[in-house]
Scaffold this active site. Sequence first.
Site, short mmCIF file in Angstrom:
data_model
loop_
_atom_site.label_atom_id
_atom_site.label_comp_id
_atom_site.label_asym_id
_atom_site.label_seq_id
_atom_site.Cartn_x
_atom_site.Cartn_y
_atom_site.Cartn_z
CB CYS A 140 2.12 9.09 -7.92
SG CYS A 140 2.02 8.69 -6.17
CB CYS A 143 4.05 11.08 -5.33
SG CYS A 143 3.86 9.32 -5.52
CG ASP A 144 4.09 14.23 -7.90
OD1 ASP A 144 5.02 14.31 -7.09
OD2 ASP A 144 4.18 13.61 -8.97
#
Length: 327
Positions: A140, A143-144
């Site tokens: 992701c 997300c990261d």
Amino acid sequence: MVNEKIVNRVKCLIIGSGPAGYTAAIYAGRANLAPVLIEGPQLGGQLTTTTEVENFPGYPDGVEPFQMMDDMRRQAERFGTQFVSGVVTKVDFSVSPRKIIVEDEIEYEADAVIIATGASAKYLGIESERTYKGRGVSACATCDGFFYRKKTVAVVGGGDTACEEANYLAGLCEKVYMIVRKPYLRASEIMQQRVLNNPKIEVLFEHNTIRLTGEGKVQGVDLFYRKGEPDEATKHIAIDGFFLAIGHHPNTELFKDFVARDPEGYIITHDDSTQCYTPSLEGRTGERLSGVFAAGDCADPHYRQAIVAAGSGAKAAIEADKYIKSL
Ligand code: NDP
């Protein structure tokens, strides 16, 4: 000896312990539905595979995913949710009340069921991917990606998701490699153009991942170029992050006989509602499947964000409450 099942009668049963499931439980609990939540194989859901959550409102300094999911769980518990650790092994939505069986043993009869089983990112299945999970391997970028500012990363895949993630990462990182197994991108034309015109992205066509390397974290990747062809070669590139973008699969197999799903397996809902339908006939959804609702990533092929999943969990619980009151 006959193996007798224990049968529990409940108003509202929630399947899944991600943001959608927990939020549904908070709302259902506050509506006095005394919800039972079956936690499933991955407590806390997909989010717990990431390292830190920085984009969920209410946590200005970011939060560890396990902490956030534990906060949600405690909030659901406060309003009377009963948690059951185990996996749903069978459902029967052809009967009312709906029937749900956990670990082949415990049977529930529920007036309303909220499916919040999420989706799982596809991984390549190589061993080093597991070794470095959470230490440079992610599925992701939203997300990261932030953790790889000014660093070098690789994105695997040649579809729209991979292109979108590569473009997103190019806005943060020094350099982005795309590892594409075919000699072309599968993504839509516009996404391909964005990638090919981005000077920070280098597409490695006809490359496959052999293994990830590094001391305690991802520092590089070994690749095959045109494996099995006369000009086959191996290559090593130095990277700090390795992002999988080879697709997701919704965890909805269990419901396929009862619930309408799209060709990828995402549960179909309509008109901004979480209401489920009976399986489709010739591509059209069937009848309303009363008392069965779907929330979160199992019914969302587009956004795949915790906050969106939480919002749909709230909707599902409100709809379940309304349905139960109508009985
Ligand atoms: P796709 O299935 O479209 O693409 C997956 C990509 O991963 C393909 O390039 C595929 O290669 C590659 N791949 C699959 N398995 C492997 C493997 N084992 N090793 C290496 N590469 C692999 O998935 P997406 O998630 O990209 O998209 C899903 C759907 O969502 C699509 O319909 C897409 O159009 C849509 N979408 C739309 C967006 C938008 O419009 N903005 C954004 C994101 C998704 P190969 O081509 O060789 O099969």
